[in-house]
Design an enzyme around this catalytic site. Structure first.
Site, PDB file in Angstrom:
ATOM      1  N   THR A 261       0.849  -1.196   0.000  1.00  0.00           N
ATOM      2  CA  THR A 261       0.000   0.000   0.000  1.00  0.00           C
ATOM      3  C   THR A 261       0.878   1.236   0.000  1.00  0.00           C
ATOM      4  O   THR A 261       2.035   1.189   0.407  1.00  0.00           O
ATOM      5  CB  THR A 261      -0.865   0.096   1.278  1.00  0.00           C
ATOM      6  OG1 THR A 261       0.021   0.164   2.418  1.00  0.00           O
ATOM      7  CG2 THR A 261      -1.802  -1.069   1.414  1.00  0.00           C
ATOM      8  N   ASP A 262       0.290   2.351  -0.418  1.00  0.00           N
ATOM      9  CA  ASP A 262       0.945   3.628  -0.149  1.00  0.00           C
ATOM     10  C   ASP A 262       0.787   3.895   1.342  1.00  0.00           C
ATOM     11  O   ASP A 262      -0.085   3.321   2.006  1.00  0.00           O
ATOM     12  CB  ASP A 262       0.340   4.748  -0.995  1.00  0.00           C
ATOM     13  CG  ASP A 262       1.254   5.980  -1.026  1.00  0.00           C
ATOM     14  OD1 ASP A 262       2.236   6.029  -0.252  1.00  0.00           O
ATOM     15  OD2 ASP A 262       0.979   6.897  -1.824  1.00  0.00           O
ATOM     16  N   TRP A 263       1.625   4.787   1.854  1.00  0.00           N
ATOM     17  CA  TRP A 263       1.805   4.961   3.302  1.00  0.00           C
ATOM     18  C   TRP A 263       0.545   5.505   4.005  1.00  0.00           C
ATOM     19  O   TRP A 263       0.210   6.671   3.893  1.00  0.00           O
ATOM     20  CB  TRP A 263       3.004   5.853   3.552  1.00  0.00           C
ATOM     21  CG  TRP A 263       4.299   5.118   3.746  1.00  0.00           C
ATOM     22  CD1 TRP A 263       5.181   5.296   4.781  1.00  0.00           C
ATOM     23  CD2 TRP A 263       4.874   4.088   2.926  1.00  0.00           C
ATOM     24  NE1 TRP A 263       6.247   4.423   4.644  1.00  0.00           N
ATOM     25  CE2 TRP A 263       6.088   3.680   3.527  1.00  0.00           C
ATOM     26  CE3 TRP A 263       4.487   3.429   1.765  1.00  0.00           C
ATOM     27  CZ2 TRP A 263       6.911   2.680   3.007  1.00  0.00           C
ATOM     28  CZ3 TRP A 263       5.290   2.444   1.227  1.00  0.00           C
ATOM     29  CH2 TRP A 263       6.479   2.086   1.854  1.00  0.00           C
TER      30      TRP A 263
END
Ligand code: BGC
Length: 776
Positions: A261-263
């Site tokens: 995932t993105d952060w």
């Protein structure tokens, strides 16, 4: 419980060839821990290990270690214009600076895939030598709209150029034995409300534009990892879209690495696991708990978890940390800086050069514009790099032998130092997921007003004037029209004043655009003698600019996007948040309850256009696909860029091979006076009938080597029949029509130098899943 207990007793140590055995020995908790990173800003080895040692300070995250099974932590770090780590460590004198490489847009404007690969090999070497395992890059969302705040990290408005440059980027980094994370997959084409925005995209545009570039990067670059984006697509978060992460990415394109995932964190952790989002970054303990609970209550099939764990183990055994690589913490920054200086000049675009104003001999120059003395190397946000220095344009010119007017220089340096004192360093962007504590680059200081007398008095002291205009942008926000896309009144007054007064004296004015993205040019481009679009080209910005101004480098960059006359000419401007919409007012829950008790019904806030959702109504009408097809005027077309020499193209020849692929050959001769390179573009117009198409589309490109005057080279560029296909959303398949195709070989999309044609004897099609359809 019996299985758990026996698993815990088995203690195999991870090797490349015992992944099944290790997987079988893992407890549910261990599995759930491995698919969740070790936390926000946490650069240590994670919760399942005794070690709390910070591995690479300033890295964005890690995967957790499980010591009992010999599973080491791995380090994930930004990206994309170099490695982003902390340059200083407590109690140490040694520094850990990384080279500030040219941003993605500059790489694409070089149209030189081998050069990009060479450059990113150097970048990958810094990743390896500073102890990271994965660079969170390249950023490769499409330039749907010029005001997207992260366009500088991204490559182009065209998916083929974006895809081929990305693939080269990936190959370069991974040649060093470290991985990349191709991001943000996908449709993260605006920054405003990027965490929640629903990109509503017609399936054909989604396939042909916004996924095509990722497809090329995945098929041709073979990235170790892909980063899903924050946003939704057609109603589903990309990180929870099985269609996207499994249907398209793995089943159709054959991706076999991990998706992270993105952060951030979202509620649907279990849906993300099921969709094939293998790793949650940066990772939250609650995510681990949710996974364990879901397996226990039967809502998550442990087979889905096992599949993701297996992929993470397959990734881990490839990393340098797993093989125990002894990194030096000492990459060759000097050699890399030299490479950056050379490469940056190839991505800069010469927009105007009246009467051969450039190159110019080093002489006395009045250098105007704050960013001449405080130049911009790259963008802000996670794409910022903590570089050892920035070679300002003023320094670059002085080093090249120019004498800078001391009065003008003094005014700007005073203003710069005053602003520096006011601003004092770190710049944090609103809505940035990264929060405080990290240096994410500096914002652009406002340009000052300069009195006409100052300009006037400088004229007789100097041979020429150079005016630098700067812009920067970054993660977490989009750009604005006023004062960003458009010039400010201070800049306009400066430009007109300098041009009038210097031209009256018969002296030249050169404009240097030290900008991260497209700016308005149509209203003022006729004023100066030359305009160099230097972009934000990395830490050697001043040296690279000086190389071009003096002719030490002959510019060979060409635009990877269209420069429109007006912003509102761009079809996507009808559906882009340039006017900064906000979410409908949120009424606190207790008030809603109170109102309901009193018998009132508070209406649900309605989704806000361009904020909660963005309708990609323009479909395929992105960039030149629109302007060229409509024959609409632009300020500078896609593919455009001048050189100090001239090139003549021979007659192109197109040949179809038995596998349906087409090769296009063209000879290019340098007919001017100095050595130079030429970026050659192959556009194809599909036969009439079948799906409606843009007038032409870029299908291949190449760049000559440096040709001496009189020298020529024949470039042969290949297009597969699959690359010719359009997506038929009714039939859900890629289709290449039979018939006669026109090949247009050009120096830009509007400067076609020769035509050829080829015949596809029979139509071809490639079925695709019925995926990513809008939710009913
Ligand atoms: C950005 C990513 C970046 C990550 C880690 C996010 O906010 O969108 O591009 O890789 O942070 O720093």
């Amino acid at each position: 419980m019996a299985t758990l207990a026996s698993a815990a007793f088995a203690q195999p140590k991870l090797r490349e060839d015992n992944i099944d055995e290790v997987l079988a020995a893992m407890t549910l908790e261990e599995k759930a821990t491995l698919v969740v990173g070790s936390g926000w800003g946490s650069m240590n080895a994670g919760s399942m290990t005794a070690s709390t040692k910070v591995l690479v300070p300033g890295a964005a995250g890690t995967t957790v270690a499980i010591d009992r099974l010999g599973i080491p932590p791995t380090v994930l770090s930004d990206g994309p214009a170099g490695l982003r780590i902390d340059p200083r460590r407590e109690g140490e004198d040694k520094t850990y600076f990384c080279t500030g490489f040219p941003v993605g847009t500059v790489l694409a404007c070089s149209w030189n895939a081998p050069l990009v690969e060479e450059l990113t090999a150097a970048m990958g070497n810094e990743v390896l030598e500073y102890g990271a395992d994965v660079l969170l890059a390249p950023g490769m969302n499409l330039h749907r709209n010029p005001l997207c705040g992260r366009n500088f990290e991204y490559f182009s408005e065209d998916p083929l150029l974006s895809g081929k440059i990305s693939a080269a980027y990936v190959r370069g980094i991974q040649s060093q034995g470290v991985g990349v994370s191709v991001k943000h997959f996908a449709f993260n084409d605006q920054e405003i409300n990027r965490m929640e925005n629903d990109a509503q995209i017609p399936v054909r545009a989604l396939r042909e534009l916004y996924l095509r570039n990722f497809e090329i990067a995945v098929r041709e670059g073979k990235p170790w990892t892909v980063m899903s984006s924050y946003n939704k697509v057609n109603g589903t978060y990309t990180q929870q879209s099985h269609d996207l992460l499994t249907g398209v990415l793995r089943d159709e394109w054959g991706f076999d690495g991990i998706v992270m995932t993105d952060w951030g964190t979202k509620d649907g952790t279990v849906a993300a696991v099921q969709a094939g989002n293998d790793l949650m970054e940066p990772g939250m303990p609650v995510e681990t708990k949710r996974i364990v609970a879901a397996v226990n209550d039967g809502s998550l099939d442990v087979a889905d978890l096992d599949r993701n764990v297996r992929r993470i183990l397959e990734y881990i055994v490839k990393t340098p940390r797993f093989s125990g690589y002894k990194y030096s913490d000492n990459p060759d920054l000097e050699a890399h800086a030299a490479l950056v200086r050379k490469a940056a000049a190839e991505g800069m675009v010469l927009l105007e050069n009246k009467g051969g104003a450039l190159p110019m001999a080093a002489g006395k120059v009045a250098l105007f514009g704050l960013n001449a003395y405080k130049s911009i190397a790259g963008g802000t946000g996670s794409g910022n790099v903590n570089k050892p220095y920035i070679r300002h344009i003023s320094e670059g010119l002085e080093n090249a032998g120019f004498t800078l007017d001391p009065v003008v220089a003094n005014i700007y340096k005073t203003w710069r130092d005053y602003q520096n004192a006011e601003d004092a360093g770190a710049h944090f962007l609103p809505g940035n997921a990264l929060g405080g504590g990290l240096t994410l680059g500096e914002g652009v200081m406002p340009e000052m007003a300069v009195r006409q007398e100052v300009i006037k008095n400088s004229v007789q002291r100097n041979d020429a004037a150079v005016v630098v205009i700067g812009r920067n942008a970054g993660e977490g926000d989009d750009r604005t029209l006023e004062g960003d896309f458009d010039l400010t009144s201070e800049e306009r007054n400066l430009l007109t004043g300098v041009c009038n007064l210097y031209h009256q004296a018969g002296k030249k004015v050169i404009v240097v655009l030290n900008v991260g993205g497209v700016v308005e040019t149509a209203s003022w481009k006729s004023l100066p003698d030359a305009i160099l679009l230097a972009w934000t080209p990395g830490q050697e910005v001043g040296a690279s600019v000086a190389d071009i101004l003096t002719g030490a480098s002959n510019p060979s960059g060409k635009l990877s996007m269209t420069f429109p006359v007006n912003y509102l000419d761009i079809p996507s401007s009808a559906n882009f948040p340039y006017y900064k919409p906000e979410h409908g007012q949120l009424i606190p829950a207790e008030y809603i309850a109170l109102a309901e008790e009193m018998g009132y019904k508070i209406p649900e806030p309605q989704p806000v256009k361009d904020y909660d959702y963005t309708a990609y109504e323009e479909g395929l009408n992105v960039g030149y696909r629109y302007f060229n097809t409509k024959n609409a005027e632009v300020s500078y077309p896609f593919g455009y860029g001048l050189s100090y020499t001239a090139f003549e193209y021979g007659k192109p020849v197109a040949k179809v091979a038995s596998d349906g692929s087409v090769s296009v050959s063209v000879s290019v001769r340098n007919v001017g006076g100095v050595a130079g390179k030429e970026a050659v573009q192959v556009y194809v117009a599909a036969p009439d009938g079948g799906l409606q198409k843009p007038a032409c589309e870029l299908k291949a490109f190449g760049k000559t080597r440096e040709l001496a005057p009189g020298e020529s080279e024949t470039l042969t560029m290949k297009v597969t029949s699959y690359e010719l296909a359009s997506f038929n959303s009714e039939a859900s398949e890629w289709q290449t029509a039979a018939g006669t195709y026109k090949v247009l070989v050009g120096a830009s999309v509007e400067d076609i130098r020769g035509e050829a044609s080829f015949k596809m004897a029979k139509a071809q099609s490639w079925p695709a899943g019925r995926l990513l359809l809008p939710k009913e």
